[in-house]
Design an enzyme around this catalytic site. Structure first.
Site, PDB file in Angstrom:
ATOM      1  N   ALA A   1      -5.093   6.974  -4.005  1.00  0.00           N
ATOM      2  CA  ALA A   1      -3.719   6.737  -4.447  1.00  0.00           C
ATOM      3  C   ALA A   1      -3.672   5.277  -4.866  1.00  0.00           C
ATOM      4  O   ALA A   1      -3.608   4.374  -4.035  1.00  0.00           O
ATOM      5  CB  ALA A   1      -2.750   7.021  -3.322  1.00  0.00           C
TER       6      ALA A   1
ATOM      7  N   THR B   1       0.847  -1.203   0.000  1.00  0.00           N
ATOM      8  CA  THR B   1       0.000   0.000   0.000  1.00  0.00           C
ATOM      9  C   THR B   1       0.879   1.248   0.000  1.00  0.00           C
ATOM     10  O   THR B   1       2.082   1.166  -0.279  1.00  0.00           O
ATOM     11  CB  THR B   1      -0.993  -0.036   1.189  1.00  0.00           C
ATOM     12  N   ASN B   2       0.295   2.403   0.272  1.00  0.00           N
ATOM     13  CA  ASN B   2       1.057   3.657   0.304  1.00  0.00           C
ATOM     14  C   ASN B   2       0.532   4.503   1.463  1.00  0.00           C
ATOM     15  O   ASN B   2      -0.315   4.073   2.229  1.00  0.00           O
ATOM     16  CB  ASN B   2       0.937   4.380  -1.037  1.00  0.00           C
ATOM     17  N   ARG B   3       1.027   5.724   1.569  1.00  0.00           N
ATOM     18  CA  ARG B   3       0.740   6.526   2.753  1.00  0.00           C
ATOM     19  C   ARG B   3      -0.604   7.267   2.714  1.00  0.00           C
ATOM     20  O   ARG B   3      -0.922   8.038   3.599  1.00  0.00           O
ATOM     21  CB  ARG B   3       1.857   7.554   2.967  1.00  0.00           C
ATOM     22  N   SER B   4      -1.384   7.079   1.652  1.00  0.00           N
ATOM     23  CA  SER B   4      -2.649   7.817   1.562  1.00  0.00           C
ATOM     24  C   SER B   4      -3.637   7.343   2.644  1.00  0.00           C
ATOM     25  O   SER B   4      -3.835   6.151   2.831  1.00  0.00           O
ATOM     26  CB  SER B   4      -3.257   7.611   0.178  1.00  0.00           C
TER      27      SER B   4
END
Ligand SMILES: Cc1cc2nc3c(=O)[nH]c(=O)nc-3n(C[C@H](O)[C@H](O)[C@H](O)COP(=O)(O)O)c2cc1C
Length: 411
Positions: free
Chosen positions: A284, A218-221
């Site tokens: 994101a 995943t990512n930081r969104s």
């Protein structure tokens, strides 16, 4: 005196600082401009100025803990609903701290907590050390992210007998700020009313691409920007479908579809876009996913062995929707960048067949992932870039929707 506040309902909340005596002049200043003014005050404020003075000047009963206790009506809720603008002036450090924490242990705080006034202004006044205290700064920042605007205290002669920052701002400054915000709000309501009844589809959050049954890429969104857009669209009267990878609290009027992976998100979006007017891609979306996620939890390999994950590209949701755009549909994308924001956003506009790209320099103070505020540059074809923020994500969301309404108007 120009009646610039004609027929506006202003609720003045007066707390117990030495500047409370200035509330009398503030009531007069609002009245002179044509506003209806009602006052709610704390017990501490009554120690500095009698409720009777404010009742006579406002020509309205003043709500106090005592008057609330003696009435059969739920006066604080009625008052909260009545107001177009809530003005907390002077605001003590104590009341700001309670407001920032949702405390409602007196009638003024109950009224503030119950208020959904479109304009909320706080004008603090206190000793300079109290103002400089990090707890006060933290509370003020929390209130700004909750939608309050701040009229900063002035530097000047304090009641303590020396010159420092903490004096209540000039009354004219407070009145002008309220006036300006009410005017802006009317203009904004007018523009945003174009979205009433339209179907708006929004995505939110960082997608989650499974590695195995317990892990994902995943990512930081955080999804906060997408949820703020959904709330702003709902407030404008739109029929909102939010396709989100993460669950957050939101109004029950928003239709939330949870779709964790890019592929799941794309199919939920395509389904919702069949009869939609607007698509805003704030999620994101991971560019890659595992070619084949493991069916069982991956165990540590031999002592020094690494693990290679085989990734394949995900579908590009924004581009897919942009290319399949039907006449009349508006498509808006986000570009979270760490450099060359304008160039990247402009290139994305063409590549994705989008009507607007909201560029987001995630390295800027007050912008980016998991924050409650944002700073954006909105890029539209043939127009100069439009900057917004730093402001709460809800305020930024409204700016984005205003541009959407403008794009529709221009067609
Ligand atoms: C003489 C005097 C002046 C005060 N002035 C201020 C002030 O200017 N700002 C402030 O934040 N608190 C001030 N205080 C402290 C508040 O009155 C106190 O925190 C009180 O609990 C505030 O109550 P309220 O927020 O419910 O009105 C003052 C106290 C006294 C005794």
């Amino acid at each position: 005196m120009k009646k610039t506040l004609s027929d506006k309902n202003i609720l003045l909340a007066v707390t117990g600082g030495i500047a409370a005596y200035k509330a009398a002049e503030l009531v007069r200043a609002f009245k002179k401009r044509g506003a209806n003014v009602k006052v709610v005050m704390t017990a501490a404020a009554e120690g500095f100025i009698p409720a009777k003075t404010l009742a006579i000047l406002s020509k309205e009963d003043v709500l106090t803990d005592e008057s609330q206790a003696a009435t059969a009506e739920v006066a604080h809720v009625q008052l909260a609903r009545w107001a177009d603008a809530l003005v907390v002036a002077p605001a003590t450090a104590n009341t700001l701290a309670k407001m920032a924490n949702g405390i409602a242990d007196n009638v003024l705080l109950e009224t503030i907590l119950a208020s959904a006034a479109p304009v909320k202004v706080m004008a603090p006044a206190m000793n300079d050390q109290m103002w400089a205290n990090p707890a006060t700064a933290r509370n003020v920042n929390t209130l700004i992210s909750d939608g309050f605007s701040l009229v900063e205290p002035d530097t000047g002669f304090l009641a303590e007998g020396y010159e420092a920052k903490g004096r209540l701002a000039e009354l004219n400054t407070i009145v002008s700020q309220v006036e300006e915000e009410l005017n802006e709000r009317s203009a904004e309501d007018e523009i945003l009313s174009h979205l009433k009844g339209q179907k708006v589809v929004i995505t939110a959050g960082g997608t989650r691409e499974p590695i195995d049954p317990v892990r994902f890429l995943t990512n930081r969104s955080s999804g906060k920007m997408g949820y703020a857009l959904a709330e702003a669209a709902r407030l404008a009267g739109a029929d909102v479908t939010l396709v989100a990878s993460v669950k957050r609290d939101c109004n029950a009027g928003i239709k939330v579809r949870i779709a964790e992976s890019a592929e799941a998100m794309l199919s939920a979006v395509q389904e919702a876009m069949v009869d939609a007017d607007v698509f805003i891609s704030a999620a994101a979306v991971s560019d890659y996913r595992l070619k084949e996620p493991f069916t069982d939890k991956v165990k540590k390999q031999g002592d020094d062995d690494g693990l290679t994950l085989d990734l394949v590209q995900n579908p590009d949701i924004l581009k897919t929707v942009g290319m399949a755009k039907k006449p009349g549909q508006i498509v808006v994308g986000f570009a979270a960048e760490t450099k060359d924001l304008l160039e990247n956003a402009t290139a994305k506009l063409q590549k994705k067949n989008a009507d607007m790209i909201v560029g987001n320099d995630v390295t800027k103070a007050g912008a980016g992932f998991d924050k409650d505020t944002n700073v954006v540059t909105m890029v539209r074809d043939g127009l100069a870039p439009i900057e917004a923020g730093p402001a709460s994500k809800l305020a930024i969301a409204k700016e984005i929707l205003k541009q959407v309404a403008d794009i529709q108007e221009q067609r």
